[in-house]
Every structure is written in structure tokens, then in C-alpha cells.
Design a protein around this motif. Structure first.
Motif, mmCIF file in Angstrom:
data_model
loop_
_atom_site.group_PDB
_atom_site.id
_atom_site.type_symbol
_atom_site.label_atom_id
_atom_site.label_comp_id
_atom_site.label_asym_id
_atom_site.label_seq_id
_atom_site.Cartn_x
_atom_site.Cartn_y
_atom_site.Cartn_z
ATOM 1 N N LYS A 77 -8.092 6.744 -5.581
ATOM 2 C CA LYS A 77 -7.987 6.169 -6.924
ATOM 3 C C LYS A 77 -7.280 4.816 -6.929
ATOM 4 N N LEU A 78 -6.598 4.485 -5.829
ATOM 5 C CA LEU A 78 -5.874 3.226 -5.702
ATOM 6 C C LEU A 78 -6.050 2.727 -4.278
ATOM 7 N N SER A 79 -6.456 1.494 -4.142
ATOM 8 C CA SER A 79 -6.591 0.945 -2.796
ATOM 9 C C SER A 79 -5.234 0.417 -2.336
ATOM 10 N N PRO A 80 -4.935 0.545 -1.055
ATOM 11 C CA PRO A 80 -3.661 0.026 -0.543
ATOM 12 C C PRO A 80 -3.520 -1.477 -0.797
ATOM 13 N N GLN A 81 -4.616 -2.207 -0.701
ATOM 14 C CA GLN A 81 -4.577 -3.647 -0.925
ATOM 15 C C GLN A 81 -4.211 -3.967 -2.378
ATOM 16 N N ALA A 82 -4.797 -3.223 -3.320
ATOM 17 C CA ALA A 82 -4.473 -3.429 -4.731
ATOM 18 C C ALA A 82 -3.028 -3.031 -5.011
ATOM 19 N N ALA A 83 -2.576 -1.933 -4.398
ATOM 20 C CA ALA A 83 -1.187 -1.494 -4.579
ATOM 21 C C ALA A 83 -0.218 -2.560 -4.079
ATOM 22 N N PHE A 84 -0.548 -3.164 -2.935
ATOM 23 C CA PHE A 84 0.296 -4.217 -2.378
ATOM 24 C C PHE A 84 0.293 -5.446 -3.292
ATOM 25 N N ALA A 85 -0.894 -5.855 -3.734
ATOM 26 C CA ALA A 85 -1.017 -7.039 -4.592
ATOM 27 C C ALA A 85 -0.290 -6.856 -5.919
ATOM 28 N N ASP A 86 -0.277 -5.631 -6.432
ATOM 29 C CA ASP A 86 0.375 -5.345 -7.717
ATOM 30 C C ASP A 86 1.863 -5.043 -7.577
ATOM 31 N N GLY A 87 2.388 -5.068 -6.347
ATOM 32 C CA GLY A 87 3.801 -4.785 -6.123
ATOM 33 C C GLY A 87 4.141 -3.306 -6.125
ATOM 34 N N LYS A 88 3.126 -2.442 -6.087
ATOM 35 C CA LYS A 88 3.358 -0.995 -6.068
ATOM 36 C C LYS A 88 3.625 -0.482 -4.652
ATOM 37 N N LEU A 89 3.303 -1.303 -3.671
ATOM 38 C CA LEU A 89 3.481 -0.967 -2.260
ATOM 39 C C LEU A 89 4.183 -2.136 -1.591
ATOM 40 N N LYS A 90 5.325 -1.852 -0.993
ATOM 41 C CA LYS A 90 6.077 -2.894 -0.285
ATOM 42 C C LYS A 90 6.005 -2.597 1.210
ATOM 43 N N VAL A 91 5.855 -3.653 2.000
ATOM 44 C CA VAL A 91 5.724 -3.512 3.446
ATOM 45 C C VAL A 91 6.828 -4.291 4.129
ATOM 46 N N GLU A 92 7.488 -3.640 5.083
ATOM 47 C CA GLU A 92 8.473 -4.295 5.934
ATOM 48 C C GLU A 92 8.003 -4.089 7.368
#
Length: 106
Positions: A77-92
């Protein structure tokens, strides 16, 4: 869904995948934030999958996401790329390894 059920779901989703693209190692720590906080890691080492409810110090990357949004990624229901772009997924760390994990989770 409990965190334990989520960990089991991740393991089941990945257990039949081809890990050749990982180059022998992929280690991602998942930090769940929000109302339910927890941590677990996903490791593929020499073709062997481990998904465990612990921190992983020698990881390639760590992601931070709410449990709800992680469930949405698993359900498609949510793509990782969209989550990252929307700030819902942060990557370190190594973004390429996170993208590789995202492909494996599809």
C-alpha cells in the motif's frame, strides 16, 4: 499485528527469495517509531536469512519508520521510495542496501 508477528511476516516474505544480488551480505536495522517502538534487524549473510528482535551494530544501514507505515510497505500500500520522499522513512547508512531490501520485500 504485534512486533513479533511483524518480524515473522518479514522472515516469511524473504525466506524464498534469491539473495544473489546482496553480494554475500545485507544487514539492515529497523527502528520502529511512533506509538509502538521497537527494533529488529534483517540480515542476509552468505545466503542465510536472519530476522531478529535486536539491534545490529555492524549494519549496512538503519531505517526509522512507524510500525503502521512498515506494515503498509509490506502489504504494497506504500512504496519505500514514496515513504522516503514523504519523510515517513528515514535512512542512515547505505541507501543502496535499503533499496535492495525494498526490492526483496516486494
Amino acid at each position: 499485528m504485534t512486533v513479533e508477528q511483524l518480524i515473522t511476516k518479514v522472515h516469511n516474505r524473504l525466506s524464498d527469495k534469491d539473495f544473489a544480488a546482496t553480494g554475500g551480505k545485507l544487514a539492515i536495522q529497523v527502528n520502529l517509531s511512533g506509538k509502538i517502538t521497537s527494533v529488529f534487524y534483517i540480515e542476509i549473510l552468505d545466503g542465510v536469512l536472519s530476522v531478529m528482535p535486536y539491534e545490529y551494530n555492524d549494519r549496512d544501514a538503519a531505517i526509522t519508520i512507524t510500525k503502521t507505515n512498515f506494515e503498509k510497505i509490506l502489504s504494497g500500500k506504500l512504496s519505500p521510495q514514496a515513504a522516503f520522499a514523504d519523510g515517513k522513512l528515514k535512512v542512515e547508512g547505505n541507501v543502496d542496501k535499503v533499496l535492495l531490501l525494498a526490492e526483496l520485500l516486494k
